[in-house]
Write a protein that holds these residues in place. Structure first.
Motif, short mmCIF file in Angstrom:
data_model
loop_
_atom_site.label_atom_id
_atom_site.label_comp_id
_atom_site.label_asym_id
_atom_site.label_seq_id
_atom_site.Cartn_x
_atom_site.Cartn_y
_atom_site.Cartn_z
N GLU A 44 8.45 5.56 9.31
CA GLU A 44 7.90 5.20 7.98
C GLU A 44 6.85 3.90 8.22
O GLU A 44 5.76 4.03 7.72
N LEU A 45 7.22 3.13 8.76
CA LEU A 45 6.10 2.02 9.07
C LEU A 45 4.86 2.42 9.95
O LEU A 45 3.77 2.08 9.59
N ASP A 46 5.43 3.17 10.90
CA ASP A 46 4.13 3.71 11.79
C ASP A 46 3.34 4.61 11.02
O ASP A 46 1.89 4.45 11.07
N ASP A 47 3.81 5.44 10.01
CA ASP A 47 2.83 6.22 9.04
C ASP A 47 2.26 5.31 8.22
O ASP A 47 0.78 5.51 7.99
N GLU A 48 2.84 4.08 7.57
CA GLU A 48 2.15 3.37 6.92
C GLU A 48 0.96 2.46 7.55
O GLU A 48 -0.26 2.44 7.15
N PHE A 49 1.28 2.21 9.00
CA PHE A 49 0.12 1.46 9.75
C PHE A 49 -1.09 2.68 9.91
O PHE A 49 -2.11 2.05 9.69
N GLN A 50 -0.77 3.71 10.34
CA GLN A 50 -1.78 4.81 10.42
C GLN A 50 -2.52 4.84 9.27
O GLN A 50 -3.80 5.15 9.20
N ARG A 51 -1.83 5.04 8.02
CA ARG A 51 -2.59 5.15 6.82
C ARG A 51 -3.73 3.98 6.40
O ARG A 51 -4.71 4.31 6.12
N ILE A 52 -3.20 2.81 6.74
CA ILE A 52 -3.97 1.51 6.56
C ILE A 52 -4.94 1.59 7.63
O ILE A 52 -6.34 1.57 7.00
N ALA A 53 -4.75 1.91 8.84
CA ALA A 53 -5.66 1.98 9.63
C ALA A 53 -6.87 3.10 9.31
O ALA A 53 -8.07 2.77 9.63
N GLU A 54 -6.58 4.22 8.95
CA GLU A 54 -7.58 5.17 8.72
C GLU A 54 -8.50 4.66 7.46
O GLU A 54 -9.75 4.85 7.32
N GLU A 55 -7.71 4.06 6.23
CA GLU A 55 -8.51 3.45 5.18
C GLU A 55 -9.52 2.78 5.65
O GLU A 55 -10.65 2.59 5.26
N TRP A 86 -10.71 2.28 8.62
CA TRP A 86 -11.87 3.06 9.38
C TRP A 86 -12.82 3.66 8.71
O TRP A 86 -14.05 3.65 9.02
N VAL A 87 -12.56 4.28 7.41
CA VAL A 87 -13.29 4.87 6.61
C VAL A 87 -14.41 3.89 5.92
O VAL A 87 -15.29 4.05 5.91
N LYS A 88 -13.80 2.60 5.55
CA LYS A 88 -14.50 1.67 5.27
C LYS A 88 -15.63 1.16 6.22
O LYS A 88 -16.93 0.87 5.67
N VAL A 89 -15.17 0.80 7.39
CA VAL A 89 -16.07 0.49 8.44
C VAL A 89 -17.17 1.38 8.70
O VAL A 89 -18.33 1.04 8.90
N ARG A 90 -16.80 2.89 8.60
CA ARG A 90 -17.90 3.85 8.80
C ARG A 90 -18.91 3.89 7.51
O ARG A 90 -19.85 4.11 7.60
N ALA A 91 -18.29 3.65 6.29
CA ALA A 91 -19.13 3.63 5.08
C ALA A 91 -19.99 2.68 5.19
O ALA A 91 -21.26 2.60 4.77
#
Length: 94
Positions: free
Chosen positions: A43-54, A56-61
Motif C-alpha cells: 500500500e505504501l509503494d502504491d501511494e508512493f507511485q501515485r504521488i510520484a505520478e502526480e 511528474w504530471v506537474k513537472v511536465r505541465a
C-alpha cells in the motif's frame, strides 16, 4: 474472521517455526504479521507511485524542476534542524 489455507514447503515451514519461536510468537501469529507487513508495504509503494505520478504530471505541465543537488542540500539542512530557503525551480531544457 475467515480461514485461508496455504501450502508451505517443509523447509519454509520449519524456518517460519524457528523465526516465530525466536520472536516469542506462534507460527500463525508470525505468518499473519508477515502478511500484514507485506500488505502495508504494498500500500505504501502504491501511494508512493501515485504521488510520484502526480508530481511528474506537474513537472511536465509546468516545465519546472529543482536540480537534484539543490534539493538534496535543502533536505539535508532541514534534517539537521536548519531552516534554509527553498531552492528555486528552474525551467527544464530539452
Amino acid at each position: 474472521m475467515s480461514t485461508t489455507t496455504i501450502r508451505l514447503e517443509e523447509e519454509l515451514k520449519a524456518r517460519i517455526a524457528a523465526a516465530a519461536e525466536r520472536e516469542g510468537k506462534t507460527a500463525h501469529a508470525f505468518i499473519v504479521d508477515a502478511i500484514a507487513q507485506t500488505v502495508e508495504q504494498s500500500e505504501l509503494d502504491d501511494e508512493f507511485q501515485r504521488i510520484a505520478e502526480e508530481r511528474w504530471v506537474k513537472v511536465r505541465a509546468t516545465g519546472k524542476s529543482v536540480p537534484f543537488d539543490k534539493a538534496r542540500a535543502y533536505l539535508e539542512a532541514r534534517a539537521q534542524g536548519q531552516r534554509p530557503a527553498r531552492p528555486a525551480a528552474r525551467k527544464l531544457t530539452g
